[in-house]
Design a protein around this motif. Structure first.
Motif, mmCIF file in Angstrom:
data_model
loop_
_atom_site.group_PDB
_atom_site.id
_atom_site.type_symbol
_atom_site.label_atom_id
_atom_site.label_comp_id
_atom_site.label_asym_id
_atom_site.label_seq_id
_atom_site.Cartn_x
_atom_site.Cartn_y
_atom_site.Cartn_z
ATOM 1 N N ASP A 70 0.834 -1.202 0.000
ATOM 2 C CA ASP A 70 0.000 0.000 0.000
ATOM 3 C C ASP A 70 0.869 1.252 0.000
ATOM 4 O O ASP A 70 1.806 1.383 0.799
ATOM 5 N N THR A 71 0.576 2.190 -0.909
ATOM 6 C CA THR A 71 1.292 3.450 -1.015
ATOM 7 C C THR A 71 0.276 4.587 -1.116
ATOM 8 O O THR A 71 -0.897 4.358 -1.422
ATOM 9 N N PRO A 72 0.695 5.834 -0.884
ATOM 10 C CA PRO A 72 -0.254 6.944 -0.972
ATOM 11 C C PRO A 72 -0.694 7.207 -2.409
ATOM 12 O O PRO A 72 0.069 6.995 -3.355
ATOM 13 N N ARG A 73 -1.925 7.671 -2.555
ATOM 14 C CA ARG A 73 -2.400 8.153 -3.852
ATOM 15 C C ARG A 73 -1.502 9.304 -4.276
ATOM 16 O O ARG A 73 -1.287 10.253 -3.530
ATOM 17 N N THR A 74 -0.942 9.200 -5.497
ATOM 18 C CA THR A 74 0.079 10.154 -5.919
ATOM 19 C C THR A 74 -0.073 10.521 -7.384
ATOM 20 O O THR A 74 -0.325 9.658 -8.231
ATOM 21 N N THR B 9 7.251 17.357 -9.493
ATOM 22 C CA THR B 9 6.604 17.580 -8.206
ATOM 23 C C THR B 9 5.547 16.504 -8.002
ATOM 24 O O THR B 9 4.787 16.187 -8.925
ATOM 25 N N LEU B 10 5.498 15.954 -6.804
ATOM 26 C CA LEU B 10 4.469 14.976 -6.479
ATOM 27 C C LEU B 10 3.348 15.643 -5.708
ATOM 28 O O LEU B 10 3.586 16.424 -4.780
ATOM 29 N N LEU B 11 2.111 15.343 -6.102
ATOM 30 C CA LEU B 11 0.929 15.655 -5.315
ATOM 31 C C LEU B 11 0.498 14.348 -4.670
ATOM 32 O O LEU B 11 0.286 13.347 -5.362
ATOM 33 N N GLN B 12 0.365 14.347 -3.362
ATOM 34 C CA GLN B 12 0.146 13.085 -2.647
ATOM 35 C C GLN B 12 -0.903 13.263 -1.556
ATOM 36 O O GLN B 12 -0.935 14.301 -0.877
ATOM 37 N N GLU B 13 -1.747 12.254 -1.412
ATOM 38 C CA GLU B 13 -2.755 12.340 -0.357
ATOM 39 C C GLU B 13 -2.086 12.521 1.001
ATOM 40 O O GLU B 13 -1.055 11.915 1.290
#
Length: 344
Positions: free
Chosen positions: A131-135, A194-198
């Motif tokens: 499981d990883t963050p929504r990215t 750039t990452l946008l992450q929950e």
């Protein structure tokens, strides 16, 4: 193993050629001398010969054969923040050279790409079913506004080539992000990604870092996110502002760290199943030394979000743990050296 050679260091203040020891040794490829002393002490205690090779600027003779030995890379994704912007590509060149000659590497050429790309980390973790963050990975600045407009809040930003909390900020409203994007405070990532992450709020106010060496779990640490925010480097050198002499106030911290206290503590139990999966994961991808971070959320998820291939260790945790990170590395590399050169 024979009597260790004296430790040597290739100065980061001058242009250097590749080092050559008289007998096979461990060559430690790195760029930050402030992080080195615990490892130097561990190698000396274990009687394992080691030579530092500081990859800042240098000359690499591609027509020469690399020296006999094993090559351990601990190049950091944050090297450019220490004015060592060339270290990443210097390390790529050195590891290409030594691996082409058949030399044994530990955290070799493939690990460099993992260290400097969170996209690489997240895609490998997801492939393994972890499981990883929504990215969202946004290449260039132009698409950030539209991507963020459709991304659920709250979210965080971070740099793809990170370390030290680079570019990590939390946004609860799109309007706040839009204002940041148009302000001088916007931090351009080194590689343009750039990452946008929950945003995931840790249950209990801490994250966990699992330390793995040679396919073995050494120990896990809990890092206090209330005082540590998004900058959770465990090395002692990361904790103090060199200009003020006071504890660094990390980005995202809700409270400033108290002088004389540590945000790191030893974590025992409660995550054994995930540890087993992470150890198996490192074996599957050939990553021999790593610190892997995860969040336990209030709704019960265990979300892995970061892989450190040049892991540092915290002195307070080392004092109470039954195992030692630098000690385990020195012992492991000593075994690899002996296996590779049994007559040393």
């Amino acid at each position: 193993m024979s009597t260790p050679v004296s430790s040597q260091s290739i100065s980061s203040q001058s242009i250097s050629w590749q080092p050559v020891a008289a007998t096979p040794v461990v060559y430690a490829l790195h760029e930050n001398p402030e992080w080195w002393p615990p490892f130097q002490a561990a190698f000396e205690a274990a009687g394992v010969p080691v030579v530092e090779w500081r990859l800042v600027e240098g000359v690499l003779d591609l027509d020469a054969l690399p020296p006999e030995g094993i090559f351990w890379s601990r190049i950091s994704a944050s090297s450019h923040t220490r004015d060592h912007a060339l270290s990443k590509d210097y390390a790529r060149s050195v590891l290409n050279w030594v691996e082409a000659a058949g030399r044994r590497t530990v955290n070799g050429r493939r690990a460099i790409e993992l260290e400097v790309s969170k996209v690489d980390q997240l895609t490998l973790l997801r492939k393994a079913g972890i499981d990883t963050p929504r990215t969202l990975a946004v290449i260039g600045k132009q698409g950030l506004r539209d991507a963020a407009r459709e991304f659920p809040t709250p979210f965080i930003t971070k740099h793809n080539q990170g370390g030290k909390g680079l570019g990590v900020r939390r946004f609860d409203h799109f309007a706040d992000f839009e204002a940041y994007l148009d302000s001088p405070e916007f931090e351009e990532p080194l590689d343009g990604i750039t990452l946008l992450q929950e945003y995931l709020r840790p249950a209990g106010g801490f994250i966990t870092r699992v330390e793995i060496v040679g396919g073995e779990h050494i120990y896990s640490i809990a890092a206090d996110t209330i005082h540590g925010g998004f900058q959770l480097c465990p090395a002692d050198a990361c904790a103090i502002d060199p200009d003020t002499g006071r504890p660094v106030v990390p980005p995202g911290a809700e409270l400033a760290p108290e002088p004389g206290t540590s945000i790191f503590s030893l974590r025992q139990g409660g995550h054994d199943d995930l540890v087993e999966r992470l150890v198996a994961f490192t074996k599957d991808i050939g990553l021999e030394i790593a610190g892997i971070e995860f969040i336990e959320t209030e709704d019960g998820r265990q979300v892995v979000y970061d892989i450190n291939t040049n892991t540092n260790y915290n002195a307070d945790v080392e004092r109470v743990a039954t195992g030692s990170g630098p000690g385990a590395i020195a012992a492991y590399l000593g075994r690899v050296l002996l296996e590779t050169y049994p007559d040393v």
